[in-house]
Design an enzyme around this catalytic site. Structure first.
Site, PDB file in Angstrom:
ATOM      1  CD  GLU A 158     -78.051 -13.930 -37.206  1.00 27.83           C
ATOM      2  OE1 GLU A 158     -77.561 -15.046 -37.375  1.00 27.83           O
ATOM      3  OE2 GLU A 158     -77.415 -12.976 -36.737  1.00 27.83           O
ATOM      4  CE  LYS A 215     -72.015 -15.052 -33.645  1.00 23.83           C
ATOM      5  NZ  LYS A 215     -73.067 -15.058 -32.657  1.00 23.83           N
ATOM      6  CG  ASN A 224     -70.980 -14.117 -37.682  1.00 25.68           C
ATOM      7  OD1 ASN A 224     -69.837 -13.656 -37.671  1.00 25.68           O
ATOM      8  ND2 ASN A 224     -71.980 -13.579 -36.994  1.00 25.68           N
ATOM      9  CG  HIS A 233     -74.307 -10.126 -35.838  1.00 28.32           C
ATOM     10  ND1 HIS A 233     -74.329 -10.221 -34.461  1.00 28.32           N
ATOM     11  CD2 HIS A 233     -74.521 -11.372 -36.317  1.00 28.32           C
ATOM     12  CE1 HIS A 233     -74.531 -11.491 -34.138  1.00 28.32           C
ATOM     13  NE2 HIS A 233     -74.652 -12.216 -35.243  1.00 28.32           N
ATOM     14  N   GLY A 289     -76.850 -18.091 -30.184  1.00 30.11           N
ATOM     15  CA  GLY A 289     -75.908 -18.663 -29.220  1.00 30.11           C
ATOM     16  C   GLY A 289     -76.569 -19.222 -27.968  1.00 30.11           C
TER      17      GLY A 289
END
Ligand code: PGA
Length: 241
Positions: A158, A11, A9, A88, A164
């Site tokens: 997630e 982003k 991903n 997400h 992150g």
């Protein structure tokens, strides 16, 4: 059980040069299906460069029309997308996306035959308040009730507090939640949940991938930061044997 999946991903990161660097490598392995979730502006170039298993990072809830800045499911399909990430936590947080909208997005994908990678997971505050299961029920039930889930569906758990942040969930915690998710599915469907892939996402690195994937209900990963470097992403895929 289905083959493991490792989904990148990117982003709102990356560049055409990075895409070229990724396209030079061989990604698919006997053990893992490797998917590239890319900013929509890169998808066409990625297809031309021969990257396989492309995924959108989001899709419009509408089929076409006056929706400036949005990308339709059909457009994703025409750039070769096989998958699309929806729900997400960054879309939920910054764009206030709720289940009713995500359901419409899922339906758009279904119409063109793109498989969703549907993300679920609790925030740090919800985790601390012991509300994880309640949150997962809220995120999953509308999709189950609309009968959108099938064996091709990919779910990604997630925990928002792990995205992150470098704070990965422990393999034991992730396994416990993946099991809960699979059981919620089993309450509704008989066979599908055993074939369905449930990915873990949140600070996945080569260093933690091996232990996480050895848990029985973790079928692969959704990878943000570490999917932006060829070597780091390769090492995660190599952890799946
Ligand atoms: P991360 O992101 O790997 O950088 O934590 C994962 C994600 O948001 O999908």
């Amino acid at each position: 059980m289905a083959k493991a999946m490792v989904a990148a991903n990117w982003k709102m990161n990356g560049s055409f040069e990075l895409l070229q660097a990724f396209a030079k490598e061989t990604w698919q392995t006997a053990q893992a299906e490797v998917v590239f979730g890319l900013p929509s502006i890169f998808l066409h170039a990625a297809q031309k460069l021969g990257l396989e298993n492309l995924a959108g990072e989001d899709v419009s809830a509408h089929e076409s029309g006056a929706f400036t800045g949005e990308t339709s499911a059909q457009m994703l399909k025409s750039t070769g997308c096989k998958y699309c990430i929806i729900g997400h936590s960054e879309r939920r947080l910054y764009h206030h996306e709720k289940e009713a909208l995500l359901l419409e997005k899922w339906q758009q994908l279904k119409k063109v035959g793109i498989k969703p990678i549907y993300c679920v997971g609790e925030t740090e505050a919800e985790f601390s308040a012991g509300k994880t299961e309640e949150v997962l029920t809220r995120q999953l039930m509308p999709m189950l009730e609309a009968e959108l889930v099938d064996a091709q569906t990919v779910l990604a758990y997630e925990p928002v507090w792990a995205i992150g942040t470098g704070k990965t969930a422990t393999p034991e915690y992730a396994q416990k939640i993946h099991r809960i998710i699979r059981e919620k599915m089993l309450n509704k469907y008989v066979n599908i949940p055993t074939q369905m892939r449930i990915l873990y996402g949140g600070s996945v690195q080569a260093a933690n991938a091996k232990l996480l994937i050895s848990e029985p209900d973790i079928d692969g990963f959704l990878v943000g930061g570490a999917s932006l470097k060829v070597d780091a992403f390769k090492k995660i895929i190599e952890a799946i044997e």
